[in-house]
Design an enzyme around this catalytic site. Structure first.
Site, mmCIF file in Angstrom:
data_model
loop_
_atom_site.group_PDB
_atom_site.id
_atom_site.type_symbol
_atom_site.label_atom_id
_atom_site.label_comp_id
_atom_site.label_asym_id
_atom_site.label_seq_id
_atom_site.Cartn_x
_atom_site.Cartn_y
_atom_site.Cartn_z
ATOM 1 C CB SER A 1 32.195 -14.842 63.018
ATOM 2 O OG SER A 1 33.356 -14.632 62.079
ATOM 3 C CE LYS B 1 27.850 -12.560 60.694
ATOM 4 N NZ LYS B 1 28.421 -12.829 59.420
ATOM 5 C CD GLU C 1 23.824 -19.830 58.020
ATOM 6 O OE1 GLU C 1 24.576 -19.775 57.341
ATOM 7 O OE2 GLU C 1 23.846 -19.279 59.116
#
Ligand code: ARG
Length: 460
Positions: free
Chosen positions: A279, A285, A292
């Site tokens: 991130s 993260k 996704e």
């Protein structure tokens, strides 16, 4: 704008600039170029046989088209949008290169049967490549399944802990989905592998051509049976898009699972750093972006299927220019699916199961209650009564915040006197999983067999 159109004989005015660019398709159908040139060589063979071309003309056409194929491959073919589409670009270029014989090539054909033929060949070839990629994906699934034959995890229904299963069994469920996808592609190939050439614009041709020559040269299975249908049918495009959609639905479902599994709430699997991204704001993260994106891209492919269905629904026979709109949709559906299959392959190979976490969650929520009921049935208790007794046992355990195997025998016997000491063996996760050893079951033994049979099918 000033390029002379191959169809320009009846026109005195020039094409409006906007109309020219609005109707052009070469920017996306140029990818049919090499196949269209090969189709033209096959058509020239038909014309030679019908004595419409002499040997010298035929040779000039074949040689010229070979040069065009080389130019296309080397990315130096001068595509001209004023020449509308791939077919007219190639024909015009050929004529520029070899002169008069090039002007004879379009005898006994139309762009309508030309595009129907080239498009089929293109999709068939890409269907082959996709099948090979799916088989490679299946092999990756087999390898992971084999490594996880006895990795116990919770099996879910309603995303609630249901019964313990093996991770290998779960992966083999994914394998089955792909096997159906491959078989659907094979069925589709059989129906699509039909040669439209000779149907010309819609009514067939008045020239005495032998349609088998083109069919054999392009390795089609058979010739089509109705000229009107041949030039207007796009079932093969819609069917392919629907197969691709189903593949994407499968991949999207797997990705949904991977995304859940990798989340801190589950921690069932990890993925190597190479397959994750971070991130820009939260330093901690590690995100499963590849999964996704595959899930996200499935929407795109499903959308293309809708476009294609809608494109066809209002069309009267025979060919309509609407059909030019079929290409971008199915090309993108194909490209996207191929990319996602490759991405999935990496994800499957990279999956690092966390056995402790899987086992820990598998033990929660009384997952062996069904085994307990089955035990009672084996001791002559009718299933409905057994179900009720075990429901009582679950309620009792829940009221104390303990698991079924923590209940004392005396407490169980109070619920149902049929219980004896041996009930505890079937309440373990391992016992539960191992008892389901019939073909198609989750026991390591059954999964091992399923893998062996799958390997055999793949090798045939
Ligand atoms: N580019 C057209 C297509 O993709 C080729 C056929 C055009 N035929 C015609 N009569 N305008 O469908």
């Amino acid at each position: 704008m000033n390029t002379k159109k191959p169809w320009g004989g009846r026109f005195t005015g020039t094409t409006d600039e906007f109309v020219e660019s609005f109707t052009a398709s070469v920017q996306f159908d140029a990818r049919l170029g090499e196949i269209d040139a090969r189709c033209s060589q096959a058509h020239a063979k038909t014309l030679l046989h019908a004595e419409i071309l002499n040997q010298a003309e035929y040779d000039a056409i074949v040689t010229g088209l070979n040069q065009i194929i080389v130019d296309i491959q080397a990315d130096r073919f001068p595509w001209d949008p004023a020449l509308e589409d791939v077919h007219m670009n190639i024909e015009a270029r050929l004529t520029q290169m070899i002169g008069e014989p090039g002007r004879k090539l379009h005898t006994a054909r139309s762009r309508n049967d030309q595009v129907a033929s080239a498009f089929r060949v293109y999709l068939l070839e890409h269907g082959d490549a996709l099948q090979r990629a799916l088989v490679t994906l299946q092999k990756a699934l087999l390898a992971q399944a084999e490594a996880n034959i006895d990795t116990i995890m919770p099996g879910f229904t309603h995303l609630q802990n249901a019964q313990p299963i093996t991770f290998g069994h779960h992966l083999m469920a994914w394998f089955e989905m792909v096997e159906r996808d491959v078989s659907r592609l094979k069925d589709w190939q059989h129906r699509t592998n039909v040669s439209p050439m000779g149907s010309a614009a819609l009514a067939g041709t008045s020239f005495p051509i032998d349609r088998q020559i083109f069919k054999d040269a392009m390795k089609f299975r058979e010739i089509s049976r109705n000229s009107l249908d041949s030039v207007s049918d796009r079932d093969f495009v819609i069917e392919l898009a629907s197969i691709l959609s189903l593949i994407m639905v499968h991949l999207s479902r797997w990705c949904e699972e991977v995304i859940l599994w990798i989340s801190p709430a589950f921690k069932f699997v990890d993925l190597p750093d190479e397959l994750c991204t971070g991130s820009s704001i939260m330093p901690q993260k590690k995100n499963p972006d590849v999964a996704e994106l595959v899930r996200g891209k499935s929407g795109r492919v499903l959308g293309h299927l809708q476009s294609l269905l809608l494109l066809m629904k209002g069309q009267p026979l025979a060919y309509n220019r609407d059909n030019q709109e079929d290409k971008e949709a199915v090309f993108d559906a194909l490209d996207t699916t191929a990319q996602c299959v490759a991405a999935m392959q990496l994800l499957i190979e990279g999956l690092e199961p966390n056995r402790e976490k899987m086992l820990e969650l598998a033990a929660q929520g009384h997952p062996t209650a069904t085994d307990m009921a089955d035990w009672l049935v084996r001791h002559d208790v009718p299933f409905r009564t057994a179900h009720e007794s075990c429901g009582n046992a679950v309620a009792l355990a829940d009221s104390r915040g303990i698991e079924l195997h923590d209940l004392k025998l005396a407490e169980l016997q109070e619920i149902n006197p049929a219980f004896d000491e041996s009930i505890y063996e079937c309440l373990t996760l391992d016992g539960s999983v191992r008892s389901r050893r019939h073909p198609g079951g989750t026991a390591p033994e059954a999964v091992k067999q399923a893998i062996a049979q799958a390997k055999l099918r793949l090798s045939q």
